[in-house]
Write a protein that holds these residues in place. Structure first.
Motif, PDB file in Angstrom:
ATOM      1  N   LEU A  27      63.463  18.320  -6.687  1.00  0.00           N
ATOM      2  CA  LEU A  27      62.954  17.206  -7.981  1.00  0.00           C
ATOM      3  C   LEU A  27      61.550  18.358  -8.722  1.00  0.00           C
ATOM      4  CD1 LEU A  27      62.877  13.809  -6.590  1.00  0.00           C
ATOM      5  CD2 LEU A  27      65.574  14.990  -7.769  1.00  0.00           C
ATOM      6  N   VAL A  28      61.852  17.985  -9.929  1.00  0.00           N
ATOM      7  CA  VAL A  28      60.787  18.680 -10.830  1.00  0.00           C
ATOM      8  C   VAL A  28      59.089  19.217  -9.622  1.00  0.00           C
ATOM      9  CG1 VAL A  28      58.642  18.695 -12.748  1.00  0.00           C
ATOM     10  CG2 VAL A  28      61.607  17.980 -12.626  1.00  0.00           C
ATOM     11  N   ARG A  29      58.638  17.557  -8.937  1.00  0.00           N
ATOM     12  CA  ARG A  29      57.858  18.044  -8.699  1.00  0.00           C
ATOM     13  C   ARG A  29      57.689  18.660  -7.214  1.00  0.00           C
ATOM     14  NH1 ARG A  29      59.382  12.890  -7.098  1.00  0.00           N
ATOM     15  NH2 ARG A  29      60.349  12.685  -4.694  1.00  0.00           N
ATOM     16  N   GLU A  30      58.575  19.486  -6.905  1.00  0.00           N
ATOM     17  CA  GLU A  30      59.750  20.401  -6.275  1.00  0.00           C
ATOM     18  C   GLU A  30      58.547  22.036  -6.102  1.00  0.00           C
ATOM     19  OE1 GLU A  30      59.786  16.932  -3.447  1.00  0.00           O
ATOM     20  OE2 GLU A  30      61.216  17.970  -4.085  1.00  0.00           O
TER      21      GLU A  30
ATOM     22  N   LEU B 200      56.973  25.248  -6.144  1.00  0.00           N
ATOM     23  CA  LEU B 200      57.687  26.645  -5.844  1.00  0.00           C
ATOM     24  C   LEU B 200      56.932  27.198  -6.935  1.00  0.00           C
ATOM     25  CD1 LEU B 200      60.849  25.464  -4.892  1.00  0.00           C
ATOM     26  CD2 LEU B 200      59.181  26.773  -3.230  1.00  0.00           C
ATOM     27  N   MET B 201      57.557  27.053  -8.443  1.00  0.00           N
ATOM     28  CA  MET B 201      57.097  28.405  -9.309  1.00  0.00           C
ATOM     29  C   MET B 201      55.852  28.523  -9.606  1.00  0.00           C
ATOM     30  SD  MET B 201      58.983  26.438 -12.514  1.00  0.00           S
ATOM     31  CE  MET B 201      58.428  27.359 -13.990  1.00  0.00           C
ATOM     32  N   MET B 202      54.673  27.914  -9.017  1.00  0.00           N
ATOM     33  CA  MET B 202      52.962  28.767  -8.945  1.00  0.00           C
ATOM     34  C   MET B 202      52.994  29.502  -7.519  1.00  0.00           C
ATOM     35  SD  MET B 202      51.418  25.041  -9.650  1.00  0.00           S
ATOM     36  CE  MET B 202      49.580  25.039  -9.582  1.00  0.00           C
TER      37      MET B 202
ATOM     38  N   ASP C  23      57.383  23.502   2.685  1.00  0.00           N
ATOM     39  CA  ASP C  23      57.157  22.356   2.363  1.00  0.00           C
ATOM     40  C   ASP C  23      57.873  21.302   1.501  1.00  0.00           C
ATOM     41  OD1 ASP C  23      54.492  22.680   3.711  1.00  0.00           O
ATOM     42  OD2 ASP C  23      53.508  23.134   1.866  1.00  0.00           O
ATOM     43  N   THR C  24      59.260  22.250   0.921  1.00  0.00           N
ATOM     44  CA  THR C  24      60.059  21.806   0.018  1.00  0.00           C
ATOM     45  C   THR C  24      60.362  20.839   0.921  1.00  0.00           C
ATOM     46  OG1 THR C  24      59.969  23.678  -2.038  1.00  0.00           O
ATOM     47  CG2 THR C  24      61.274  22.533  -1.557  1.00  0.00           C
ATOM     48  N   ILE C  25      61.290  22.126   2.698  1.00  0.00           N
ATOM     49  CA  ILE C  25      62.566  21.518   2.871  1.00  0.00           C
ATOM     50  C   ILE C  25      62.246  20.322   3.737  1.00  0.00           C
ATOM     51  CG2 ILE C  25      63.172  22.177   4.894  1.00  0.00           C
ATOM     52  CD1 ILE C  25      62.933  24.692   4.569  1.00  0.00           C
ATOM     53  N   GLU C  26      60.720  19.730   3.990  1.00  0.00           N
ATOM     54  CA  GLU C  26      60.097  18.669   4.532  1.00  0.00           C
ATOM     55  C   GLU C  26      60.137  17.458   3.511  1.00  0.00           C
ATOM     56  OE1 GLU C  26      56.334  18.028   7.321  1.00  0.00           O
ATOM     57  OE2 GLU C  26      56.002  19.289   5.267  1.00  0.00           O
TER      58      GLU C  26
END
Length: 235
Positions: free
Chosen positions: A29-32, A36-38, A54-57
């Protein structure tokens, strides 16, 4: 009244390559995506890799041990999650090998697979000494001495230290990670070139996400091949 939460339910399934565990996941989602973008903007490899893990988790609904995932588990899982998050194809613009014109090539992420090689994890060094190899975990790959290695040789040695699980003699089974760094390096440096090559072949054979594509140049009609290997080639 609290605002509703959107898109937080798992919708898809994948199989973790190293364990064959089937897990459910949702698109990120936007929060992940923000994290990622940062991380990508920072150009810090460690930060980027940690954001991916962390995104996978966050997206996988079932219980997983993030620290035990292999490097290729994380690559494969992130490709699958990304394909359901921002589109099932990515567009690349490789240059023609003949005329150097840029071409647009679409890569279908759903076609990306991981094939585990039929590899003997035991390497016999002498009649009475063998080593047991293992695929490195994603956490181990994040070691700064590997990511920031000054040369390919230092990176290879760093990977070897992570991939040796144990050294076995007729009388003992010594866990490699329990030895001091000096003892580990002394052992590696005592190998013959032939023995070292067997270990290096294992390192070079660690699975990666990969895809081979071909295209005809829009300018000169030359046939080109595109070989993608590893996370960096896809993102």
């Amino acid at each position: 009244m609290a605002l509703p939460k959107l898109n937080d339910k798992p919708k898809y399934e994948l199989v973790i390559p190293s364990t064959q565990q089937k897990v459910r996941f949702r698109p990120y989602l936007v929060r992940e995506e923000k994290v990622l973008m940062m991380a990508m903007e920072s150009e810090d490899q460690t930060q980027m890799f940690e954001a991916i893990a962390d995104t996978i988790e966050a997206c996988v609904d079932d219980e997983i041990n993030k620290t035990a995932l292999t490097s290729f588990d994380v690559e494969y899982m992130f490709v699958k999650i990304r394909s359901k998050s921002v589109g099932e194809n990515i567009k690349l613009t490789p240059k023609c090998g003949e005329c150097e014109a840029e071409n647009e090539v679409e890569i279908p992420l759903d076609d990306i697979t991981i094939t585990l090689p039929v590899t003997d994890l035991m390497i016999k060094l002498t009649d009475d000494i063998s080593i047991k190899m293992k695929y490195p975990s994603y956490v181990e790959i994040l070691d700064k001495e590997i990511l920031n290695a000054e040369s390919a040789t230092k990176q290879t040695f760093g990977m070897i230290l992570k991939c040796i699980e144990s050294v076995m003699t007729e009388d003992e089974n010594m866990m490699f990670k329990e030895e001091t760094n000096k003892s580990q390096m002394d052992f590696i440096e005592s190998l013959s070139s032939t023995q070292f090559d067997e270990i290096r072949k294992f390192i070079e054979g660690i699975p990666q996400v990969s895809y081979d594509a071909s295209y005809e140049c829009v300018g000169c009609k030359h046939n080109n091949e595109v070989m993608l290997r590893g996370m960096n080639d896809f993102f």
